[in-house]
Scaffold this motif. Structure first.
Motif, PDB file in Angstrom:
ATOM      1  N   ALA A 324       2.296 -23.198  27.693  1.00 59.97           N
ATOM      2  CA  ALA A 324       2.210 -22.077  28.629  1.00 59.97           C
ATOM      3  C   ALA A 324       3.587 -21.885  29.240  1.00 59.97           C
ATOM      4  N   ASP A 325       3.783 -20.742  29.891  1.00 59.58           N
ATOM      5  CA  ASP A 325       5.067 -20.513  30.555  1.00 59.58           C
ATOM      6  C   ASP A 325       5.341 -21.583  31.600  1.00 59.58           C
ATOM      7  N   THR A 326       4.302 -21.985  32.321  1.00 63.06           N
ATOM      8  CA  THR A 326       4.428 -23.006  33.374  1.00 63.06           C
ATOM      9  C   THR A 326       3.208 -23.915  33.359  1.00 63.06           C
ATOM     10  N   TYR A 346      -0.205 -21.591  33.376  1.00 64.05           N
ATOM     11  CA  TYR A 346      -0.118 -20.188  33.762  1.00 64.05           C
ATOM     12  C   TYR A 346       0.585 -19.349  32.699  1.00 64.05           C
ATOM     13  N   HIS A 347      -0.155 -18.359  32.212  1.00 61.31           N
ATOM     14  CA  HIS A 347       0.346 -17.259  31.406  1.00 61.31           C
ATOM     15  C   HIS A 347       0.699 -17.675  29.975  1.00 61.31           C
ATOM     16  N   LYS A 348       0.069 -16.919  29.060  1.00 61.79           N
ATOM     17  CA  LYS A 348       0.297 -17.058  27.624  1.00 61.79           C
ATOM     18  C   LYS A 348       0.005 -18.476  27.143  1.00 61.79           C
ATOM     19  N   CYS A 360      -5.593 -18.133  25.947  1.00 62.28           N
ATOM     20  CA  CYS A 360      -6.043 -17.455  27.158  1.00 62.28           C
ATOM     21  C   CYS A 360      -4.814 -17.146  27.994  1.00 62.28           C
ATOM     22  N   ASP A 361      -5.015 -16.465  29.111  1.00 64.91           N
ATOM     23  CA  ASP A 361      -3.874 -16.161  29.979  1.00 64.91           C
ATOM     24  C   ASP A 361      -3.539 -17.334  30.877  1.00 64.91           C
ATOM     25  N   TYR A 376      -9.132 -15.007  31.647  1.00 66.38           N
ATOM     26  CA  TYR A 376      -8.539 -13.793  31.072  1.00 66.38           C
ATOM     27  C   TYR A 376      -8.491 -13.842  29.542  1.00 66.38           C
ATOM     28  N   ASP A 377      -9.491 -13.198  28.915  1.00 63.86           N
ATOM     29  CA  ASP A 377      -9.562 -13.062  27.460  1.00 63.86           C
ATOM     30  C   ASP A 377      -9.428 -14.393  26.716  1.00 63.86           C
TER      31      ASP A 377
END
Length: 556
Positions: A324-326, A346-348, A360-361, A376-377
């Motif tokens: 993930a990004d973080t 968090y994120h991607k 997921c996100d 998120y998806d």
């Protein structure tokens, strides 16, 4: 003829005189351009003076017949240095002396040297002090049995074991040197630095008694409380407890190891930072973080990893890789019986294991209820099966999956071949596992099914399209054993040669094989859903927002 000869002689004398004047003029010019250098005389070596002795005599037993034997309150001076002792042999011709008992050497008001024996050479300005040696320089004391002190370089060194002490630290080694002028010291062989809050051991170390900074230039270990640091290059400020370390240094705390090309550690604030090719390994819980930046606070048990961050869980036989990004780790209710941790991505988010993949996100795993929640998806794949919804919750038991809950807009797809797919959709899906194998699936609310029953040889019989409120699927050996619909629905069975194209796929059907991570390297390649394939908008749950306060406290 005589007059002519006189004229010629007169002309010749004039030419000789003119030539001589020219030569003298040129010589004077050359002398000004490159004057003759005279060798400067070497300064005479200063003498060692005997200032006082109660008794002065000569001994026929001394190898040097010119040696002066001095007894009682002996005092010497050499330049600005004063030397005191109980008795001495003074060799005036060689400008040297031997001093015995209660030896004291004083240089200005900053350097004091004590011992049982001293040999001092006034020409080389080297003092050799032996037995019970003590050098004092302001707040620094050096203890040894063999010390040589070079006055020209203002450097003392020992070679048979010694101890250097200041207000902060005690250092011991087999060999060492100390400069009273620069306050710099160098230690070799069995080096040990003892501080009330830590101990540093090394084979080579440089230390400054003014700045209290230890320069690490060889394999070194620093131990304090539950912490251990290994480094081969860097420096450690012993006064404020800060270290900057290079060359893949390692910080270990209660089974957790932080490694990087470079490390920064603050012992007082209790945090460490690692840069480039970072590895944070939790050997107790068998997981790790990697990336190009990682921060860990041993007081709050908070960690963050960014820049190609990857979380690896190797508690099972096969490792799970997640990017993930973080990535963050929080610890709550510290020092209580209800302590628990949360790992947040968090994120991607993309994860890969040979038997399961997911995207997921954002994602949260809490040790409080052993639940992993994807926001998120989220999409999960297992072999030829795909699960998705607005939110996926996976509950673990001893690191193995116990059951999973998929909320809203759920879709379960099993790929049979390139054309046909088993499909189930509903409001919620609950899947239950035994020994890591799914044995029951409950689909709840607005259930719609597209299902292909099979012969015993896996030949497709046809396609069944049904609707109900509750669907219970029972599996055995990864194959469906029984399907129960409530209320009962026979649905419609279409023969394989008469499949209506508009019935073959549910309204929300999608097979996201182009998003699925292919291997552990592919987790870095984010691929989102194509336009028109997103879930419908709704009031979905969201992952907790990152708490930057915990991270920013270190900057204060």
């Amino acid at each position: 003829m005589l007059e002519k000869r006189k004229k010629n002689n007169s002309s010749s004398r004039h030419r000789i005189l003119l030539f001589s004047v020219l030569c003298l003029f040129v010589f004077c010019l050359l002398a000004q351009v490159n004057p003759t250098k005279k060798a400067e005389p070497k300064p005479a070596k200063s003498k060692v003076y005997l200032l006082h002795s109660d008794v002065l005599k000569k001994s026929p037993l001394n190898p040097d017949p010119d040696a002066q034997i001095l007894v009682g309150n002996v005092t010497f001076r050499h330049d600005s240095v004063y030397m005191y002792c109980d008795s001495a042999c003074f060799y005036e011709k060689t400008n040297s002396l031997e001093a015995f008992d209660n030896v004291k050497m004083v240089q200005g008001d900053t350097l004091f040297l004590y011992g049982d024996y001293l040999f001092y050479d006034g020409n080389t300005q080297i003092a050799q002090v032996r037995n019970n040696v003590r050098m004092e320089n302001k707040n620094t004391t050096l203890l040894t049995d063999s010390l040589n002190y070079d006055r020209i370089y203002n450097l003392g060194y020992y070679f048979d074991g010694g101890t250097l002490m200041d207000e902060e630290n005690v250092l011991t080694s087999e060999w060492g040197e100390y400069s009273p002028a620069t306050k710099q010291s160098v230690f070799n062989y069995d080096v040990k630095l003892v501080n009330p809050k830590f101990t540093l051991t090394s084979d080579t170390l440089r230390y400054n008694t003014a700045s209290k900074i230890a320069n690490i230039v060889g394999p070194s270990d620093i131990d304090s409380d539950n912490n251990h640091i290994y480094s081969e290059l860097g420096f450690y400020n012993t006064q404020i407890g800060q270290a900057e370390l290079l060359n893949r240094s390692v910080l270990t705390n209660e089974g957790k190891q932080l490694t990087g090309d470079s490390l920064f550690y603050d012992r007082v604030k209790g945090y460490g930072e690692a840069f480039d090719n970072v590895l944070f390994n939790d050997t107790i819980n068998k997981n790790m973080l990697t990336g190009d930046y990682c921060y860990y606070n041993e007081l709050t048990k908070y960690a963050i990893a960014t820049q190609k961050a990857v979380a690896v869980d190797y508690s099972q036989g096969d490792s799970l890789f997640m990017h993930a990004d973080t990535l963050q780790m929080y610890t709550f209710n510290l020092n209580t019986d209800s302590t628990f941790r949360e790992t947040r991505a968090y994120h991607k988010v993309r994860m890969y294991r040979t038997d399961v993949q997911g995207v997921c996100d954002s994602l949260v795993f809490s040790s409080k209820d052993s639940c992993l929640t994807m926001y998120y998806d989220p999409i999960l794949w297992n072999n030829n099966q795909q699960l998705l919804g607005e939110e996926i919750m996976i509950y673990m038991n001893d690191s193995t999956i116990d059951w999973a809950h998929i909320h809203n807009q759920t879709l379960s797809v099993e790929k049979l071949d390139s054309v046909n797919y088993n499909q189930v959709t509903g409001k919620d899906i609950k899947a239950y596992f035994k020994n890591g194998e799914m044995h029951q699936v409950d689909v709840i609310g607005s259930v719609r099914v597209v299902y292909y029953p099979m012969e015993s040889d896996s030949t497709l019989i046809g396609m069944n399209v049904s609707e109900t409120s509750l669907l219970n699927i029972y599996l055995e050996n990864r194959k469906m054993k029984k399907m129960v619909m409530s209320p009962k629905s026979n649905g419609t069975l279409y023969p394989m040669l008469q499949l209506p194209p508009d019935k073959m796929k549910l309204e929300n059907f999608n097979w996201f094989d182009y998003i699925r991570p292919l291997n552990k390297e592919d987790i870095f390649n984010w691929r989102g859903k194509k336009a028109g394939q997103e879930l419908k908008k709704s009031n979905r749950g969201a992952a907790p927002l990152p708490n930057q306060d915990l991270f920013n406290k270190k900057k204060k």
